[in-house]
Write an enzyme that holds these catalytic residues in place. Structure first.
Site, PDB file in Angstrom:
ATOM      1  N   GLY A   1       0.830  -1.208   0.000  1.00  0.00           N
ATOM      2  CA  GLY A   1       0.000   0.000   0.000  1.00  0.00           C
ATOM      3  C   GLY A   1       0.859   1.251   0.000  1.00  0.00           C
ATOM      4  N   ASN A   2       0.254   2.375   0.323  1.00  0.00           N
ATOM      5  CA  ASN A   2       1.008   3.630   0.397  1.00  0.00           C
ATOM      6  C   ASN A   2       0.382   4.535   1.449  1.00  0.00           C
ATOM      7  OD1 ASN A   2      -0.948   5.562  -0.971  1.00  0.00           O
ATOM      8  ND2 ASN A   2      -0.770   3.962  -2.535  1.00  0.00           N
ATOM      9  N   HIS A   3       1.004   5.676   1.690  1.00  0.00           N
ATOM     10  CA  HIS A   3       0.615   6.544   2.806  1.00  0.00           C
ATOM     11  C   HIS A   3      -0.487   7.551   2.487  1.00  0.00           C
ATOM     12  CE1 HIS A   3       3.618   5.038   5.503  1.00  0.00           C
ATOM     13  NE2 HIS A   3       4.581   5.258   4.625  1.00  0.00           N
TER      14      HIS A   3
ATOM     15  N   ALA B   1      -4.259   7.561  -4.847  1.00  0.00           N
ATOM     16  CA  ALA B   1      -2.876   7.098  -5.032  1.00  0.00           C
ATOM     17  C   ALA B   1      -2.955   5.599  -5.329  1.00  0.00           C
ATOM     18  CB  ALA B   1      -2.048   7.380  -3.787  1.00  0.00           C
TER      19      ALA B   1
END
Ligand code: CTP
Ligand code: CA
Length: 223
Positions: A33-35, A101
């Site tokens: 995943g990402n932030h 994102a």
């Protein structure tokens, strides 16, 4: 500009927004995943609904909530799920804004059981996810299409490239060059790029950036 504008400038319009990160499963308990916090996309959704729009908000995992009666919130997990939900609605919307994102890659295979550690390294093969925004550009009939870009080098050139390649009407270039801007923060430093040129803004709240975006969209759709 009043960011809590009660002018109903988007009355009768349907706005589709993607928001947040996507999570790509590795096994039943792990993901890539990402932030992304989803704050920018939720701020745009609230601002559009406040201006009278019917909003379809398709969001990856985030702790954010929304209560507006004109926001239909659809929660998804992976890029493929986001893709499937976007194209359930895309043909009928007036404006689409891709602030998510989206993970560019996902594991080629999702392990059925939790992967056990072994004595050596682990290799996970990744395959490319569909580019949701590029597909929206290909399928555009009358939608006003807005993308986001975050670049660490050749910012304007790269963003302009995405504007053209993805057949967008506008791209919001997020700048990382300020400690108060970006992932998880409440403020953003942005530039808007259209075929007409570039407009730079100072550091502001994501609510104020959302208001600026909708102002541009409204002007753009009048053309
Ligand atoms: N986007 C998307 N689907 C993807 C990847 C990106 O819809 N699979 C959208 C994002 O929501 C954003 C825009 O495309 O609006 C640009 O995303 P970005 O990650 O900056 O660009 P990429 O085209 O993925 O290129 P790269 O990451 O290599 O810079
Ligand atoms: Ca990307």
């Amino acid at each position: 500009l009043n960011i809590y504008s009660d002018s109903q400038s988007f009355a009768g319009k349907t706005v589709l927004i993607t928001a947040g990160p996507t999570y790509e499963a590795i096994d039943p308990v792990r993901f890539i995943g990402n932030h992304s916090s989803g704050k920018m996309g939720f701020a745009i959704a609230e601002a559009a609904a406040a201006r009278g729009a019917q909003v379809i908000l398709i969001s990856g995992p985030t702790s954010l909530q929304t209560g507006h009666e004109r926001i239909q919130l659809i929660r998804i997990t992976s890029a493929q799920e986001m893709y499937d939900q976007v194209f359930r609605f895309y043909d009928t919307v007036d404006v689409a804004i891709a602030s998510a994102a989206v993970a560019d890659y996902a594991p080629a295979n999702v392990a059925a059981q939790k992967i056990k550690k072994s004595d050596s390294h682990l290799t996970i093969e990744l395959i490319k996810n569909p580019d949701i925004l590029a597909e929206m550009g290909l399928r555009k009939n009358n939608q006003f299409l807005v993308g986001f870009a975050l670049e660490t080098e050749n910012e304007e050139e790269n963003a302009r490239g995405k504007l053209e390649r993805k057949n967008l009407d506008m791209i919001v270039l997020n700048s990382l060059s300020d400690a108060g801007a970006g992932f998880g923060k409440d403020t953003n430093l942005v530039k808007f790029i259209t075929s007409d040129g570039i407009t730079e803004f100072g550091l502001k709240s994501k609510q104020a950036v959302a208001a600026d975006i909708l102002e541009f969209v409204q002007q753009g759709t009048l053309k």
